[in-house]
Design a protein around this motif. Structure first.
Motif, short mmCIF file in Angstrom:
data_model
loop_
_atom_site.label_atom_id
_atom_site.label_comp_id
_atom_site.label_asym_id
_atom_site.label_seq_id
_atom_site.Cartn_x
_atom_site.Cartn_y
_atom_site.Cartn_z
N THR A 37 0.83 -1.21 0.00
CA THR A 37 0.00 0.00 0.00
C THR A 37 0.86 1.26 0.00
O THR A 37 0.63 2.19 -0.77
CB THR A 37 -0.94 0.00 1.21
N ALA A 38 1.86 1.29 0.87
CA ALA A 38 2.75 2.46 0.93
C ALA A 38 3.49 2.66 -0.38
O ALA A 38 3.63 3.79 -0.87
CB ALA A 38 3.74 2.29 2.08
N PHE A 39 3.94 1.58 -0.96
CA PHE A 39 4.66 1.68 -2.22
C PHE A 39 3.75 2.21 -3.33
O PHE A 39 4.16 3.06 -4.14
CB PHE A 39 5.23 0.32 -2.62
N GLY A 40 2.51 1.73 -3.36
CA GLY A 40 1.57 2.20 -4.37
C GLY A 40 1.26 3.68 -4.23
O GLY A 40 1.19 4.42 -5.21
N LEU A 41 1.09 4.13 -2.99
CA LEU A 41 0.81 5.55 -2.75
C LEU A 41 1.99 6.43 -3.15
O LEU A 41 1.82 7.47 -3.80
CB LEU A 41 0.47 5.76 -1.27
N LEU A 42 3.19 6.01 -2.77
CA LEU A 42 4.37 6.81 -3.09
C LEU A 42 4.67 6.80 -4.58
O LEU A 42 5.07 7.83 -5.15
CB LEU A 42 5.58 6.28 -2.31
N ALA A 43 4.49 5.65 -5.23
CA ALA A 43 4.79 5.54 -6.65
C ALA A 43 3.88 6.41 -7.50
O ALA A 43 4.28 6.91 -8.55
CB ALA A 43 4.68 4.08 -7.10
N GLY A 72 -8.64 -6.49 1.09
CA GLY A 72 -9.45 -5.72 0.16
C GLY A 72 -9.48 -4.24 0.50
O GLY A 72 -9.42 -3.38 -0.40
N GLY A 73 -9.52 -3.91 1.78
CA GLY A 73 -9.58 -2.51 2.19
C GLY A 73 -8.32 -1.74 1.82
O GLY A 73 -8.39 -0.62 1.29
N PHE A 74 -7.16 -2.34 2.04
CA PHE A 74 -5.92 -1.63 1.73
C PHE A 74 -5.67 -1.53 0.23
O PHE A 74 -5.09 -0.55 -0.25
CB PHE A 74 -4.73 -2.29 2.44
N VAL A 75 -6.09 -2.54 -0.53
CA VAL A 75 -5.98 -2.44 -1.99
C VAL A 75 -6.84 -1.28 -2.50
O VAL A 75 -6.42 -0.52 -3.38
CB VAL A 75 -6.38 -3.75 -2.68
N LEU A 76 -8.03 -1.14 -1.94
CA LEU A 76 -8.90 -0.01 -2.32
C LEU A 76 -8.23 1.33 -2.03
O LEU A 76 -8.38 2.28 -2.80
CB LEU A 76 -10.23 -0.10 -1.56
N ILE A 77 -7.48 1.41 -0.94
CA ILE A 77 -6.86 2.68 -0.57
C ILE A 77 -5.87 3.14 -1.63
O ILE A 77 -5.94 4.28 -2.13
CB ILE A 77 -6.14 2.55 0.80
N TYR A 78 -4.94 2.27 -2.02
CA TYR A 78 -3.92 2.77 -2.95
C TYR A 78 -4.41 2.82 -4.39
O TYR A 78 -3.91 3.64 -5.19
CB TYR A 78 -2.60 2.01 -2.81
N THR A 79 -5.40 2.00 -4.75
CA THR A 79 -5.93 2.11 -6.10
C THR A 79 -6.84 3.34 -6.23
O THR A 79 -6.87 3.98 -7.28
CB THR A 79 -6.72 0.85 -6.52
N ALA A 80 -7.57 3.68 -5.17
CA ALA A 80 -8.40 4.88 -5.21
C ALA A 80 -7.54 6.13 -5.34
O ALA A 80 -7.95 7.13 -5.94
CB ALA A 80 -9.28 4.97 -3.96
#
Length: 506
Positions: A19-25, A164-172
């Motif tokens: 999740t952190a990597f997705g947000l930063l990327a 599922g909740g954390f995947v939604l966070i970084y994809t949103a």
């Protein structure tokens, strides 16, 4: 066996890291809704290969191939699964090139369906595609929830909600940009973990010779490549996977994300080669589970993890737990993004002068609703393979008429609908998992054929194909394919980092 505390810690750390990597990327790279849903022309050959592998190889790879090997026909069933997974990726090379030529500014398969066929076929494709993506998500949540419940005792609803909740966070936040970047890293970790996990399992079970001998002694036909039930399964599952993936919006997104035809050919071609041994290795654990008698009282759908529980050393268990979490996150973010892109592209057409905010909020809202539904379904423990087969049947009856619209100017929307309906009628008549309501009709039920998967999938595909050929031969819609994309526009107005700027269209 690894302790619950250690395994749970590994799960949480994996989820938080991805999740952190997705947000930063994604930070600073999502400048518009266009970037968010298409990441157009941004992926080179290596990146595209990695994101295709990670997107397609969800946690189902630890369930469905093993279940096929244990309960649906052994080696030929696994081979069918592997070949069936590779074929649509190879087919996307010419089809993807054609998609980019016909609708260069496109975003989604439903967008093309509306522009090419009109409202009727558009609704058909929309329902089937979104239903498939929903089922894919639900199956992924089911798989990871069941795996962690078995291995480390976490309640299924908690696992589904956590992942599922954390995947939604970084994809949103980061959309397709975040998905592609995390997919690339996940693939670099997934492949070594797969090798490590499978190698450790073979050693724990006494080597390939011991596994082979046990299988021969217990159920020799499972290793026979000509075993009839396995061949039947292999054929129909190949048809099922083909249809479903051609209507997979996640694959359409990656067609547009490729930075050229060379990258498209390389990415899909290499991914097709890589997925074959991955599925073969996963499927062989189903045969091993059957050979060891672990599926005698049922549980074929978790055959891989039954072997894990009985024979793996703790370090392999921990590696497979992390592997399972990475697999589900890499494919779940693809489905969340795919649903968001369908909704957003359709909103851009349906709304009168939509703002960036309306597109952004509308797409995210429906995606969140679908995601919550998938999490709820995923906590119920249904068969992963049965969930997939149900969605696959609908796709098998519709994908040929749909794709024919990319090549034939003669096929009309009505012709495509009738062809699709014909395929679906035949498919449902045979399909064991959907024919119940039809069979309960007093006078119609006795007329139905015996339920069987092979004629359901092959019949749906063949009948819809025949109907398409007939429609093209008898009627001429006189569609100008060069002008199909005349009403499809880019959604490239700037937005604030990670979200809409709230301004009106300029």
């Amino acid at each position: 066996m690894v302790s619950t505390a250690v395994a749970l810690t590994a799960v949480v750390l994996t989820v938080l890291t991805v999740t952190a990597f997705g947000l930063l990327a994604a930070r600073g790279r999502v400048r518009s809704v266009e970037d968010y849903i298409s990441a157009r022309d941004s992926a080179g050959p290596g990146t595209l290969t990695a994101t295709i592998i990670a997107s397609m190889m969800g946690v189902w790879i630890l369930f469905s191939p093993a279940e096929a090997g244990a309960a649906f026909g052994g080696l030929p069933a696994i081979l069918g699964y592997a070949i069936g997974s590779a074929v649509p990726l190879l087919l996307f090379i010419p089809v993807g090139t054609r998609i980019r030529a016909i609708v260069p500014a496109g975003h989604s398969l439903t967008e093309f369906a509306y522009a090419r066929f009109g409202t009727g076929m558009y609704l058909f494709v929309l329902v089937v595609s979104v239903f498939y993506m929903f089922i894919f998500l639900a199956a992924e949540m089911t798989g990871i929830a069941g795996a962690l419940s078995l291995v480390i005792g976490i309640p299924q609803w908690q696992t589904a909600l956590l992942v599922g909740g954390f995947v939604l966070i970084y994809t949103a936040y980061g959309g397709l940009v975040a998905s592609i970047v995390t997919d690339t890293v996940q693939t670099l970790v997934l492949l070594p973990l797969l090798a490590l996990g499978f190698g450790g399992a073979v050693l724990a079970l006494g080597g390939t010779g011991e596994i082979h001998a046990a299988a021969i002694a217990t159920d020799a036909p499972l290793l026979d490549p000509t075993f009839g039930p396995g061949l039947k399964f292999g054929v129909y599952v190949a048809f099922a996977i083909l249809g479903a993936n051609m209507l997979n919006q996640g694959m359409w997104q990656r067609v547009y994300a490729a930075n050229g035809e060379s990258s498209l050919r390389w990415g899909f071609g290499v991914a097709a080669v890589v997925v074959v041994p991955m599925i073969l290795l996963a499927g062989l654990f189903g045969i091993a589970a059957a050979a060891l008698g672990l599926t005698d009282s049922g549980g074929a759908s978790i055959a891989f993890f039954l072997v894990l529980e009985s024979a793996f050393p703790s370090w392999v268990t921990l590696a497979v737990v992390v592997l399972a979490v990475l697999l589900v996150m890499s494919s779940a973010d693809t489905m969340f993004n795919a649903i968001a892109s369908v909704v957003t592209a359709d909103l851009a057409r349906l709304l009168d002068q939509p703002t960036q905010r309306s597109l952004w909020v509308g797409g995210r809202a429906l995606t969140g609703i679908v995601g919550i539904g998938a999490i709820v379904i995923g906590s119920q423990g249904y068969s992963v393979l049965e969930l997939f087969l149900t969605a696959d049947l609908l796709a098998a009856g519709i994908f040929v008429p749909f794709l024919a619209g990319l090549y034939s100017e003669r096929l009309s929307g009505a012709g495509a609908i009738v062809s699709s309906l014909g395929g679906l009628v035949v498919g449902v008549a045979y399909f064991p998992l959907l024919r119940g309501p039809v069979a309960s009709i007093p006078r119609l039920g006795p007329l139905l054929p015996a339920p069987e998967f092979l004629p359901a999938f092959v019949g749906a595909t063949v009948v819809s194909t025949g109907g398409t050929i007939l429609a093209i031969a008898l009627w001429d819609a006189d569609v100008d394919l060069s002008s199909v994309d005349r009403d499809i526009r880019s959604l490239d107005e700037p937005v604030a980092d990670g979200g809409p700027n709230g301004g009106e269209n300029q």
